[in-house]
Every structure is written in structure tokens, then in C-alpha cells.
Write a protein that holds these residues in place. Structure first.
Motif, PDB file in Angstrom:
ATOM      1  N   LEU A 199      59.726  13.641  64.679  1.00  0.00           N
ATOM      2  CA  LEU A 199      58.728  14.454  63.701  1.00  0.00           C
ATOM      3  C   LEU A 199      58.273  15.431  64.489  1.00  0.00           C
ATOM      4  O   LEU A 199      57.850  16.690  64.067  1.00  0.00           O
ATOM      5  CB  LEU A 199      57.672  13.603  63.324  1.00  0.00           C
ATOM      6  N   LEU A 200      58.141  15.463  65.930  1.00  0.00           N
ATOM      7  CA  LEU A 200      57.436  16.250  66.737  1.00  0.00           C
ATOM      8  C   LEU A 200      58.405  17.201  67.819  1.00  0.00           C
ATOM      9  O   LEU A 200      59.724  16.587  67.815  1.00  0.00           O
ATOM     10  CB  LEU A 200      56.378  15.408  67.684  1.00  0.00           C
ATOM     11  N   GLU A 201      58.146  18.027  68.155  1.00  0.00           N
ATOM     12  CA  GLU A 201      58.881  18.891  69.211  1.00  0.00           C
ATOM     13  C   GLU A 201      58.858  18.074  70.513  1.00  0.00           C
ATOM     14  O   GLU A 201      57.771  17.641  70.999  1.00  0.00           O
ATOM     15  CB  GLU A 201      58.263  20.513  69.373  1.00  0.00           C
ATOM     16  N   PRO A 202      59.926  18.167  71.327  1.00  0.00           N
ATOM     17  CA  PRO A 202      59.734  17.699  72.518  1.00  0.00           C
ATOM     18  C   PRO A 202      58.558  18.123  73.488  1.00  0.00           C
ATOM     19  O   PRO A 202      57.893  17.362  74.259  1.00  0.00           O
ATOM     20  CB  PRO A 202      60.974  18.007  73.212  1.00  0.00           C
ATOM     21  N   SER A 203      58.199  19.439  73.374  1.00  0.00           N
ATOM     22  CA  SER A 203      56.772  19.936  74.011  1.00  0.00           C
ATOM     23  C   SER A 203      55.754  19.414  73.556  1.00  0.00           C
ATOM     24  O   SER A 203      54.650  19.244  74.547  1.00  0.00           O
ATOM     25  CB  SER A 203      56.811  21.342  73.689  1.00  0.00           C
ATOM     26  N   ASP A 204      55.547  18.822  72.304  1.00  0.00           N
ATOM     27  CA  ASP A 204      54.411  18.141  71.885  1.00  0.00           C
ATOM     28  C   ASP A 204      54.161  16.727  72.763  1.00  0.00           C
ATOM     29  O   ASP A 204      53.390  16.279  72.819  1.00  0.00           O
ATOM     30  CB  ASP A 204      54.286  17.832  70.348  1.00  0.00           C
ATOM     31  N   LEU A 205      55.429  16.178  73.034  1.00  0.00           N
ATOM     32  CA  LEU A 205      55.401  14.791  73.569  1.00  0.00           C
ATOM     33  C   LEU A 205      55.422  14.868  75.199  1.00  0.00           C
ATOM     34  O   LEU A 205      55.458  13.921  75.636  1.00  0.00           O
ATOM     35  CB  LEU A 205      56.326  14.028  73.064  1.00  0.00           C
ATOM     36  N   GLY A 206      55.657  16.006  75.544  1.00  0.00           N
ATOM     37  CA  GLY A 206      55.958  16.301  77.107  1.00  0.00           C
ATOM     38  C   GLY A 206      54.941  15.312  78.075  1.00  0.00           C
ATOM     39  O   GLY A 206      55.147  14.753  78.917  1.00  0.00           O
ATOM     40  N   PHE A 207      53.545  15.566  77.540  1.00  0.00           N
ATOM     41  CA  PHE A 207      52.504  15.207  78.191  1.00  0.00           C
ATOM     42  C   PHE A 207      52.665  13.713  78.445  1.00  0.00           C
ATOM     43  O   PHE A 207      51.996  13.138  79.471  1.00  0.00           O
ATOM     44  CB  PHE A 207      51.174  15.614  77.763  1.00  0.00           C
ATOM     45  N   PHE A 208      53.145  12.932  77.157  1.00  0.00           N
ATOM     46  CA  PHE A 208      53.092  11.675  77.167  1.00  0.00           C
ATOM     47  C   PHE A 208      54.209  10.900  77.700  1.00  0.00           C
ATOM     48  O   PHE A 208      54.251   9.659  77.787  1.00  0.00           O
ATOM     49  CB  PHE A 208      52.922  11.122  75.572  1.00  0.00           C
ATOM     50  N   GLN A 209      55.377  11.740  78.060  1.00  0.00           N
ATOM     51  CA  GLN A 209      56.460  10.692  78.772  1.00  0.00           C
ATOM     52  C   GLN A 209      56.220  10.048  79.845  1.00  0.00           C
ATOM     53  O   GLN A 209      55.489  10.660  80.757  1.00  0.00           O
ATOM     54  CB  GLN A 209      57.561  12.127  79.110  1.00  0.00           C
ATOM     55  N   ASN A 210      56.934   8.873  79.899  1.00  0.00           N
ATOM     56  CA  ASN A 210      56.658   7.889  80.767  1.00  0.00           C
ATOM     57  C   ASN A 210      55.079   7.451  80.840  1.00  0.00           C
ATOM     58  O   ASN A 210      54.618   6.990  82.011  1.00  0.00           O
ATOM     59  CB  ASN A 210      56.816   8.635  82.447  1.00  0.00           C
ATOM     60  N   HIS A 211      54.454   7.548  79.635  1.00  0.00           N
ATOM     61  CA  HIS A 211      53.177   6.927  79.714  1.00  0.00           C
ATOM     62  C   HIS A 211      53.231   6.329  78.335  1.00  0.00           C
ATOM     63  O   HIS A 211      52.709   6.569  77.260  1.00  0.00           O
ATOM     64  CB  HIS A 211      52.048   8.097  79.541  1.00  0.00           C
ATOM     65  N   SER A 212      53.868   4.895  78.349  1.00  0.00           N
ATOM     66  CA  SER A 212      54.107   4.165  77.313  1.00  0.00           C
ATOM     67  C   SER A 212      52.828   3.747  76.638  1.00  0.00           C
ATOM     68  O   SER A 212      53.068   3.668  75.233  1.00  0.00           O
ATOM     69  CB  SER A 212      54.862   3.079  77.686  1.00  0.00           C
ATOM     70  N   SER A 213      51.822   3.418  77.100  1.00  0.00           N
ATOM     71  CA  SER A 213      50.458   3.157  76.695  1.00  0.00           C
ATOM     72  C   SER A 213      49.973   4.311  75.666  1.00  0.00           C
ATOM     73  O   SER A 213      49.614   4.055  74.595  1.00  0.00           O
ATOM     74  CB  SER A 213      49.404   2.600  77.579  1.00  0.00           C
ATOM     75  N   GLN A 214      50.368   5.431  76.142  1.00  0.00           N
ATOM     76  CA  GLN A 214      49.669   6.732  75.266  1.00  0.00           C
ATOM     77  C   GLN A 214      50.562   6.967  74.222  1.00  0.00           C
ATOM     78  O   GLN A 214      50.152   7.310  72.909  1.00  0.00           O
ATOM     79  CB  GLN A 214      49.806   7.888  76.192  1.00  0.00           C
ATOM     80  N   MET A 215      52.084   6.551  74.294  1.00  0.00           N
ATOM     81  CA  MET A 215      52.605   6.647  73.379  1.00  0.00           C
ATOM     82  C   MET A 215      52.504   5.777  72.181  1.00  0.00           C
ATOM     83  O   MET A 215      52.662   5.950  70.801  1.00  0.00           O
ATOM     84  CB  MET A 215      54.438   6.496  73.842  1.00  0.00           C
ATOM     85  N   ALA A 216      52.252   4.401  72.791  1.00  0.00           N
ATOM     86  CA  ALA A 216      51.782   3.411  71.892  1.00  0.00           C
ATOM     87  C   ALA A 216      50.741   3.620  71.015  1.00  0.00           C
ATOM     88  O   ALA A 216      50.659   3.429  69.754  1.00  0.00           O
ATOM     89  CB  ALA A 216      51.599   2.078  72.648  1.00  0.00           C
ATOM     90  N   SER A 217      49.677   4.366  71.692  1.00  0.00           N
ATOM     91  CA  SER A 217      48.428   4.702  70.883  1.00  0.00           C
ATOM     92  C   SER A 217      48.456   5.768  69.572  1.00  0.00           C
ATOM     93  O   SER A 217      48.076   5.459  68.706  1.00  0.00           O
ATOM     94  CB  SER A 217      47.544   5.640  72.140  1.00  0.00           C
ATOM     95  N   LEU A 218      49.851   6.526  69.899  1.00  0.00           N
ATOM     96  CA  LEU A 218      50.055   7.413  68.616  1.00  0.00           C
ATOM     97  C   LEU A 218      50.676   6.655  67.425  1.00  0.00           C
ATOM     98  O   LEU A 218      50.331   6.657  66.443  1.00  0.00           O
ATOM     99  CB  LEU A 218      51.295   8.429  69.168  1.00  0.00           C
ATOM    100  N   ASP A 219      51.760   5.496  67.973  1.00  0.00           N
ATOM    101  CA  ASP A 219      52.180   4.865  66.974  1.00  0.00           C
ATOM    102  C   ASP A 219      50.933   3.864  66.244  1.00  0.00           C
ATOM    103  O   ASP A 219      51.003   3.443  65.249  1.00  0.00           O
ATOM    104  CB  ASP A 219      53.289   3.848  67.664  1.00  0.00           C
ATOM    105  N   TYR A 220      49.749   3.614  67.015  1.00  0.00           N
ATOM    106  CA  TYR A 220      48.645   2.693  66.577  1.00  0.00           C
ATOM    107  C   TYR A 220      47.868   3.593  65.483  1.00  0.00           C
ATOM    108  O   TYR A 220      47.787   2.947  64.402  1.00  0.00           O
ATOM    109  CB  TYR A 220      47.773   2.443  67.562  1.00  0.00           C
ATOM    110  N   LEU A 221      47.931   4.731  65.690  1.00  0.00           N
ATOM    111  CA  LEU A 221      47.203   5.663  64.654  1.00  0.00           C
ATOM    112  C   LEU A 221      48.088   5.752  63.504  1.00  0.00           C
ATOM    113  O   LEU A 221      47.305   5.784  62.300  1.00  0.00           O
ATOM    114  CB  LEU A 221      46.829   7.046  65.279  1.00  0.00           C
ATOM    115  N   VAL A 222      49.227   6.018  63.568  1.00  0.00           N
ATOM    116  CA  VAL A 222      50.214   6.210  62.386  1.00  0.00           C
ATOM    117  C   VAL A 222      50.125   4.825  61.620  1.00  0.00           C
ATOM    118  O   VAL A 222      50.219   4.822  60.634  1.00  0.00           O
ATOM    119  CB  VAL A 222      51.519   6.691  63.077  1.00  0.00           C
ATOM    120  N   SER A 223      50.161   3.774  62.362  1.00  0.00           N
ATOM    121  CA  SER A 223      50.084   2.564  61.804  1.00  0.00           C
ATOM    122  C   SER A 223      49.049   2.101  60.962  1.00  0.00           C
ATOM    123  O   SER A 223      49.162   1.519  59.727  1.00  0.00           O
ATOM    124  CB  SER A 223      50.395   1.387  62.633  1.00  0.00           C
TER     125      SER A 223
END
Length: 385
Positions: free
Chosen positions: A253-277
Motif C-alpha cells: 500500500l505504501l511506497e518504499p520511501s514511506d517505510l524506509g525509516f521503519f526498516q529493521n525496526h519490527s516493533s515500529q512496523m508492528a505498531s502500524l499493523d496494530y493501528l490498522v487492526s
């Protein structure tokens, strides 16, 4: 920990996060949560500092600190009788394990309500995570209803649980090696088939596809996959993708640049999933891990939003009967639907099992002391889903 600090009338230091897990996530608390909001929103209850005062910090740096794991599922009185004397003696006590350290039940009402206040109000994600979460939800909403599938089928989960259904021999060996490589995973020799039959394995992507179809989930719905990298990749996702072609992830759904800051930060990636959930029309976890339980409880708190809680022990038995030809598709589908009518996040009392807290309902999955009683009279079934 906030509740315990408040009850003991002691100062709490903003927590440090574990960085030694499989994911090796370097994130700090303030990288995930709005730390100023956390401190300010609770200032009438407990004093919270971002770090120790210099004098006490020096004591910690030279090893003059008492470190211990509190006993799991303890009553609040345990902290008053056992932990408070240690704090008075050592000035600083480092509690090095903080999950499930307070009993689910039997606590004063004000304790339970403060737990909810912390979880649902004081803990707020950073503005960067919140903004990106809103963008993902907006993109999904533009294309109609969406379901979040918390597909817990990542490498670490399978290695830890020993669940290898559908894996080839090389994958089984790889998962076994990983389990033996992590000393804090205590269970090493695991019978995958028995564990699956007992309902202790996450559903596979193939099993999940069958169950979604049996539940009459419309294949025109978007299915958002809330998960890390699925073990086995496209090969294991093929059946699910064929049944539900509108599979999406944050990465699609997002561009790679949108998620660049979150790469290798699984807790921050999971936070996105939490909000969508939280915002989904339906939330379906395939395993009852920590995130799934807290999302379930948060959705109850937001008005008993529908969460389908899969009864895995029953489902794998039904799946095996269907795959062997013992059950027809209609018998299989009827059995799945009938067994899940009362498992959709409706108002219910927490299951209490004295002396077996690990087996009872988790407080945060159903914080009934904090839920609006008026909802208990609503019919929360959703037709056509």
C-alpha cells in the motif's frame, strides 16, 4: 508497572525495551510511543522520569542496583510486601521482566481501571507512526471494507512453537536449528503433530484460507495481512491469494520511501499493523499471541468491534476431517460457523481459573471492568460477512 508504581507510591523510570530477541530491534520506548504524552497524562497518578537522576544513575553504572524478575501473575499485595522493602533498601530496583507480572483477576477496581487508562489512553504511538497508520487506513477505506488477518506464520513463531505443518524437510531442519540456537526458548524437543491437534499451533496460510471460506468471508473483501515476513513466502501464500485475490500489506500500500525509516525496526512496523487492526471491519488472529490479545481487548474497549477468535483445536480437527473426505464442504462450513457464533468479541465475562492463571483469559484481552455496560444489550452480529 505503572499500576504497581502508583500502588507503591514510587517513581517509575520510562522502560527499556528488550533488544536481545530474534528480531534484534534497536527501538527505544520513545521511538514507538509518545513519551511526553505518557508522562504528562499520568502525572496525577504516578511520577515518571525519562531516566534516573544523576546520583542514582551512577550507582547503576557501577553495578549497585538490585535486579530481579517479579513472580508472574502476582497479586498487588506481593509488590507491597516483597518489592517495596527492596526499593527502600536499595533505592533502585530493576524489574527485568515485566510481562504478565500482575494477576488478571482479584485486584481492586481502581487497579484494573488504571491498567486500562494506561493501555488505552496514556500509551499513544509517536506522531510519525500515527500519521502513517491513518494513511494506510484511508487507502484501505477508499476500496471498501477490509479485514485484518493477523497471520502469525513468521520464522520465529514456527521455530519457537515447533509447529511445522506444511513445511518441507529443509525448513523443518532450519526451524529446529534456530530453536536450539536461542537458549531462552526452553522447549527443544517438540512433536508438531500433537501440538497442532491440541490447538497450540498457529493456523497455516492454507488452513486459514479454508476457514475464511467456511466463514463465508466474501472474496471481494480486502484482506490486510498484519505480520512480518511469512515463512515459505509465495509458495505458502498461494492458496490464500487464490481464494482472496485482494490480499494487501503495508508494503504493497505504501511506497518504499514511506517505510524506509521503519526498516529493521519490527516493533515500529508492528505498531502500524496494530493501528490498522483497530480500525478494521473484522479482526481475525490465527494465533493468540500478545498483540492479538491486546488488539482484541482494545477493540472491545472501542465498542465491541468484531473480532473472530478462532478455536484452533476444533478447527484443525474439522480441517483434517474435511481433507480426508469424512466431512462434505457444507458439513464443514456449517460446523465452523456454528462453533464461532459466540466467538466474535461479544460482551462476555473473563474466564477465571484459580491457580492456573496462564490458562485463563488475559486481562487485556477482555478488560471487562473498563467496558461500557450498555454495549452488553446490543446485537453485534454482522450479516453477510
Amino acid at each position: 508497572m505503572v499500576t504497581i508504581a502508583r500502588y507503591l507510591n514510587v517513581t517509575l523510570i520510562v522502560p527499556e525495551l528488550d533488544k536481545t530477541s530474534f528480531w534484534s530491534d534497536p527501538s527505544e520506548f520513545q521511538d514507538i510511543f509518545d513519551v511526553d504524552h505518557f508522562i504528562m497524562s499520568l502525572r496525577d497518578e504516578v511520577r515518571i522520569l525519562k531516566e534516573l537522576p544523576p546520583r542514582l544513575k551512577r550507582r547503576v553504572e557501577i553495578g549497585m542496583v538490585y535486579s530481579m524478575p517479579p513472580i508472574s501473575w502476582s497479586d498487588i499485595s506481593y509488590y507491597h510486601n516483597q518489592i517495596l522493602p527492596l526499593i527502600k533498601k536499595y533505592k533502585v530496583v530493576h524489574l527485568n521482566k515485566t510481562d504478565t507480572r500482575l494477576a488478571n483477576n482479584g485486584q481492586p477496581l481502581e487497579i484494573q481501571k488504571l491498567r486500562c487508562r494506561v493501555n488505552f489512553s496514556a500509551l499513544r504511538f509517536t506522531s510519525q507512526i500515527e500519521e502513517l497508520g491513518r494513511r494506510v487506513v484511508k487507502l484501505l477505506r477508499q476500496n471498501g471494507p477490509f479485514i485484518v488477518l493477523h497471520l502469525r506464520y513468521e520464522m520465529d513463531m514456527l521455530a519457537f512453537s515447533g509447529c511445522t505443518q506444511g513445511c518441507n524437510s529443509e525448513e523443518v531442519e532450519e526451524l529446529t536449528r534456530m530453536r536450539y540456537a536461542y537458549p531462552w526458548w526452553k522447549e527443544k524437543i517438540i512433536n508438531s503433530d500433537l501440538k497442532r491437534k491440541d490447538g497450540f499451533c498457529p493456523l497455516t496460510p492454507e488452513e486459514t484460507a479454508l476457514i475464511l471460506r467456511a466463514l463465508d468471508i466474501d472474496n471481494s473483501y480486502q484482506i490486510y495481512i498484519a505480520a512480518g515476513e511469512i515463512y515459505g513466502g509465495q509458495r505458502r501464500m498461494a492458496t490464500l491469494a487464490a481464494a482472496y485475490p485482494k490480499l494487501v500489506r503495508k508494503e504493497t500500500l505504501l511506497e518504499p520511501s514511506d517505510l524506509g525509516f521503519f526498516q529493521n525496526h519490527s516493533s515500529q512496523m508492528a505498531s502500524l499493523d496494530y493501528l490498522v487492526s483497530l480500525e478494521s471491519d473484522i479482526f481475525i488472529p490465527t494465533y493468540d499471541g500478545n498483540m492479538a490479545k491486546v488488539v482484541e481487548g482494545h477493540r472491545r474497549f472501542l465498542g465491541f468491534k468484531q473480532t473472530i477468535l478462532l478455536e484452533r483445536r476444533l478447527l484443525v480437527d474439522l480441517i483434517d476431517q474435511y481433507n480426508s473426505g469424512t466431512l462434505s464442504w457444507y458439513e464443514f462450513s456449517d460446523a465452523v460457523n456454528e462453533s464461532h457464533e459466540s466467538r466474535k468479541g461479544q460482551p462476555t465475562q473473563r474466564l477465571v481459573i484459580p491457580d492456573r492463571p496462564k490458562e485463563e483469559d488475559y486481562f487485556y484481552a477482555n478488560p471487562e471492568e473498563c467496558l461500557q455496560p450498555s454495549y452488553s444489550r446490543l446485537d453485534l452480529s454482522v450479516g453477510g460477512l
